[in-house]
Design a protein around this motif. Structure first.
Motif, PDB file in Angstrom:
ATOM      1  N   GLN A  11       3.453  16.134 -21.424  1.00 56.39           N
ATOM      2  CA  GLN A  11       4.372  15.077 -21.824  1.00 56.39           C
ATOM      3  C   GLN A  11       5.014  14.480 -20.575  1.00 56.39           C
ATOM      4  OE1 GLN A  11       7.463  16.339 -24.481  1.00 56.39           O
ATOM      5  NE2 GLN A  11       8.023  14.259 -25.011  1.00 56.39           N
ATOM      6  N   ILE A  12       5.050  13.140 -20.514  1.00 56.46           N
ATOM      7  CA  ILE A  12       5.696  12.446 -19.406  1.00 56.46           C
ATOM      8  C   ILE A  12       7.169  12.273 -19.767  1.00 56.46           C
ATOM      9  CG2 ILE A  12       5.791  10.299 -18.090  1.00 56.46           C
ATOM     10  CD1 ILE A  12       2.773  10.028 -18.635  1.00 56.46           C
ATOM     11  N   VAL A  13       8.035  12.678 -18.840  1.00 58.05           N
ATOM     12  CA  VAL A  13       9.475  12.607 -19.073  1.00 58.05           C
ATOM     13  C   VAL A  13      10.084  11.681 -18.028  1.00 58.05           C
ATOM     14  CG1 VAL A  13      11.615  13.943 -19.155  1.00 58.05           C
ATOM     15  CG2 VAL A  13       9.478  14.958 -19.957  1.00 58.05           C
ATOM     16  N   ASP A  14      10.940  10.769 -18.460  1.00 59.87           N
ATOM     17  CA  ASP A  14      11.632   9.868 -17.544  1.00 59.87           C
ATOM     18  C   ASP A  14      12.653  10.664 -16.751  1.00 59.87           C
ATOM     19  OD1 ASP A  14      12.792   7.794 -16.198  1.00 59.87           O
ATOM     20  OD2 ASP A  14      13.547   6.771 -17.968  1.00 59.87           O
ATOM     21  N   ILE A  15      12.614  10.537 -15.418  1.00 57.35           N
ATOM     22  CA  ILE A  15      13.536  11.299 -14.585  1.00 57.35           C
ATOM     23  C   ILE A  15      14.814  10.515 -14.285  1.00 57.35           C
ATOM     24  CG2 ILE A  15      11.803  12.793 -13.568  1.00 57.35           C
ATOM     25  CD1 ILE A  15      11.721  10.943 -11.156  1.00 57.35           C
ATOM     26  N   CYS A  16      14.963   9.335 -14.854  1.00 58.88           N
ATOM     27  CA  CYS A  16      16.189   8.540 -14.800  1.00 58.88           C
ATOM     28  C   CYS A  16      16.656   8.214 -13.386  1.00 58.88           C
ATOM     29  CB  CYS A  16      17.308   9.208 -15.581  1.00 58.88           C
ATOM     30  SG  CYS A  16      16.919   9.426 -17.313  1.00 58.88           S
ATOM     31  N   LEU A  17      15.786   7.686 -12.560  1.00 58.32           N
ATOM     32  CA  LEU A  17      16.209   7.216 -11.244  1.00 58.32           C
ATOM     33  C   LEU A  17      16.748   5.806 -11.387  1.00 58.32           C
ATOM     34  CD1 LEU A  17      13.318   8.381  -8.903  1.00 58.32           C
ATOM     35  CD2 LEU A  17      15.570   9.380  -9.157  1.00 58.32           C
ATOM     36  N   ARG A  18      17.698   5.450 -10.554  1.00 63.52           N
ATOM     37  CA  ARG A  18      18.232   4.102 -10.611  1.00 63.52           C
ATOM     38  C   ARG A  18      17.848   3.348  -9.340  1.00 63.52           C
ATOM     39  NH1 ARG A  18      22.733   2.973  -7.546  1.00 63.52           N
ATOM     40  NH2 ARG A  18      23.776   4.730  -6.591  1.00 63.52           N
ATOM     41  N   MET A  19      17.879   2.043  -9.413  1.00 61.31           N
ATOM     42  CA  MET A  19      17.604   1.214  -8.254  1.00 61.31           C
ATOM     43  C   MET A  19      18.863   1.189  -7.382  1.00 61.31           C
ATOM     44  SD  MET A  19      14.510   0.146  -8.646  1.00 61.31           S
ATOM     45  CE  MET A  19      14.367  -1.237  -7.545  1.00 61.31           C
ATOM     46  N   LEU A  20      18.681   1.305  -6.067  1.00 54.65           N
ATOM     47  CA  LEU A  20      19.820   1.239  -5.162  1.00 54.65           C
ATOM     48  C   LEU A  20      20.261  -0.209  -4.990  1.00 54.65           C
ATOM     49  CD1 LEU A  20      18.653   3.713  -2.393  1.00 54.65           C
ATOM     50  CD2 LEU A  20      20.313   4.134  -4.200  1.00 54.65           C
ATOM     51  N   GLN A  21      21.551  -0.400  -4.800  1.00 54.05           N
ATOM     52  CA  GLN A  21      22.100  -1.722  -4.541  1.00 54.05           C
ATOM     53  C   GLN A  21      21.811  -2.082  -3.079  1.00 54.05           C
ATOM     54  OE1 GLN A  21      23.557  -3.672  -6.960  1.00 54.05           O
ATOM     55  NE2 GLN A  21      22.767  -2.029  -8.243  1.00 54.05           N
ATOM     56  N   PRO A  22      21.768  -3.387  -2.750  1.00 54.25           N
ATOM     57  CA  PRO A  22      21.459  -3.780  -1.370  1.00 54.25           C
ATOM     58  C   PRO A  22      22.319  -3.077  -0.324  1.00 54.25           C
ATOM     59  CG  PRO A  22      21.445  -5.709  -2.775  1.00 54.25           C
ATOM     60  CD  PRO A  22      21.917  -4.555  -3.622  1.00 54.25           C
ATOM     61  N   ARG A  23      23.616  -2.951  -0.574  1.00 52.83           N
ATOM     62  CA  ARG A  23      24.491  -2.295   0.404  1.00 52.83           C
ATOM     63  C   ARG A  23      24.074  -0.841   0.604  1.00 52.83           C
ATOM     64  NH1 ARG A  23      26.680  -3.860   4.517  1.00 52.83           N
ATOM     65  NH2 ARG A  23      27.541  -5.635   3.428  1.00 52.83           N
ATOM     66  N   GLU A  24      23.690  -0.152  -0.467  1.00 51.43           N
ATOM     67  CA  GLU A  24      23.253   1.248  -0.367  1.00 51.43           C
ATOM     68  C   GLU A  24      21.962   1.358   0.433  1.00 51.43           C
ATOM     69  OE1 GLU A  24      24.774   3.284  -4.453  1.00 51.43           O
ATOM     70  OE2 GLU A  24      23.283   1.697  -4.677  1.00 51.43           O
ATOM     71  N   LEU A  25      21.067   0.400   0.253  1.00 52.11           N
ATOM     72  CA  LEU A  25      19.817   0.405   1.009  1.00 52.11           C
ATOM     73  C   LEU A  25      20.087   0.215   2.505  1.00 52.11           C
ATOM     74  CD1 LEU A  25      17.652  -1.769  -1.398  1.00 52.11           C
ATOM     75  CD2 LEU A  25      17.352   0.663  -0.914  1.00 52.11           C
ATOM     76  N   PHE A  26      20.998  -0.696   2.842  1.00 50.76           N
ATOM     77  CA  PHE A  26      21.333  -0.911   4.243  1.00 50.76           C
ATOM     78  C   PHE A  26      21.987   0.331   4.844  1.00 50.76           C
ATOM     79  CE2 PHE A  26      20.202  -5.181   3.417  1.00 50.76           C
ATOM     80  CZ  PHE A  26      20.024  -5.815   4.640  1.00 50.76           C
ATOM     81  N   ARG A  27      22.881   0.970   4.097  1.00 56.81           N
ATOM     82  CA  ARG A  27      23.520   2.210   4.590  1.00 56.81           C
ATOM     83  C   ARG A  27      22.465   3.287   4.855  1.00 56.81           C
ATOM     84  NH1 ARG A  27      27.972   2.145   0.100  1.00 56.81           N
ATOM     85  NH2 ARG A  27      29.520   0.824   1.088  1.00 56.81           N
ATOM     86  N   ALA A  28      21.503   3.406   3.958  1.00 56.68           N
ATOM     87  CA  ALA A  28      20.454   4.426   4.106  1.00 56.68           C
ATOM     88  C   ALA A  28      19.616   4.191   5.354  1.00 56.68           C
ATOM     89  CB  ALA A  28      19.560   4.444   2.866  1.00 56.68           C
ATOM     90  N   GLN A  29      19.555   2.931   5.804  1.00 52.09           N
ATOM     91  CA  GLN A  29      18.795   2.605   7.004  1.00 52.09           C
ATOM     92  C   GLN A  29      19.651   2.637   8.266  1.00 52.09           C
ATOM     93  OE1 GLN A  29      15.917  -0.731   6.440  1.00 52.09           O
ATOM     94  NE2 GLN A  29      16.843  -0.804   4.408  1.00 52.09           N
ATOM     95  N   GLY A  30      20.927   3.037   8.118  1.00 55.52           N
ATOM     96  CA  GLY A  30      21.788   3.214   9.273  1.00 55.52           C
ATOM     97  C   GLY A  30      22.639   2.019   9.653  1.00 55.52           C
ATOM     98  N   PHE A  31      22.642   0.953   8.862  1.00 49.32           N
ATOM     99  CA  PHE A  31      23.486  -0.196   9.170  1.00 49.32           C
ATOM    100  C   PHE A  31      24.938   0.149   8.866  1.00 49.32           C
ATOM    101  CE2 PHE A  31      19.372  -2.164   8.612  1.00 49.32           C
ATOM    102  CZ  PHE A  31      19.360  -3.180   9.543  1.00 49.32           C
ATOM    103  N   PRO A  32      25.880  -0.338   9.686  1.00 52.79           N
ATOM    104  CA  PRO A  32      27.299  -0.055   9.416  1.00 52.79           C
ATOM    105  C   PRO A  32      27.780  -0.816   8.181  1.00 52.79           C
ATOM    106  CG  PRO A  32      27.086  -1.538  11.289  1.00 52.79           C
ATOM    107  CD  PRO A  32      25.696  -1.104  10.919  1.00 52.79           C
TER     108      PRO A  32
END
Length: 55
Positions: A11-32
């Motif tokens: 059975q395939i189960v949804d793991i409920c991941l969400r899309m990151l917001q643009p600011r979160e993506l920039f933070r993850a890449q090291g932008f201040p």
């Protein structure tokens, strides 16, 4: 959705991941936090002003 493989029901189960917001993506890449994301400024992404284009 489920499926049977080699006599075992899977059975395939949804793991409920969400899309990151643009600011979160920039933070993850090291932008201040103060970094200005140009694509989020008003009027961004509309292309060049037709009055500024030259033939």
């Amino acid at each position: 959705m489920h499926e049977v493989r080699q006599g075992q029901e899977l059975q395939i189960v949804d793991i409920c991941l969400r899309m990151l917001q643009p600011r979160e993506l920039f933070r993850a890449q090291g932008f201040p936090d103060g970094y200005i994301i140009a694509a989020m400024l008003p009027g961004a992404g509309q292309g060049p002003d037709p009055r500024q284009l030259r033939a």
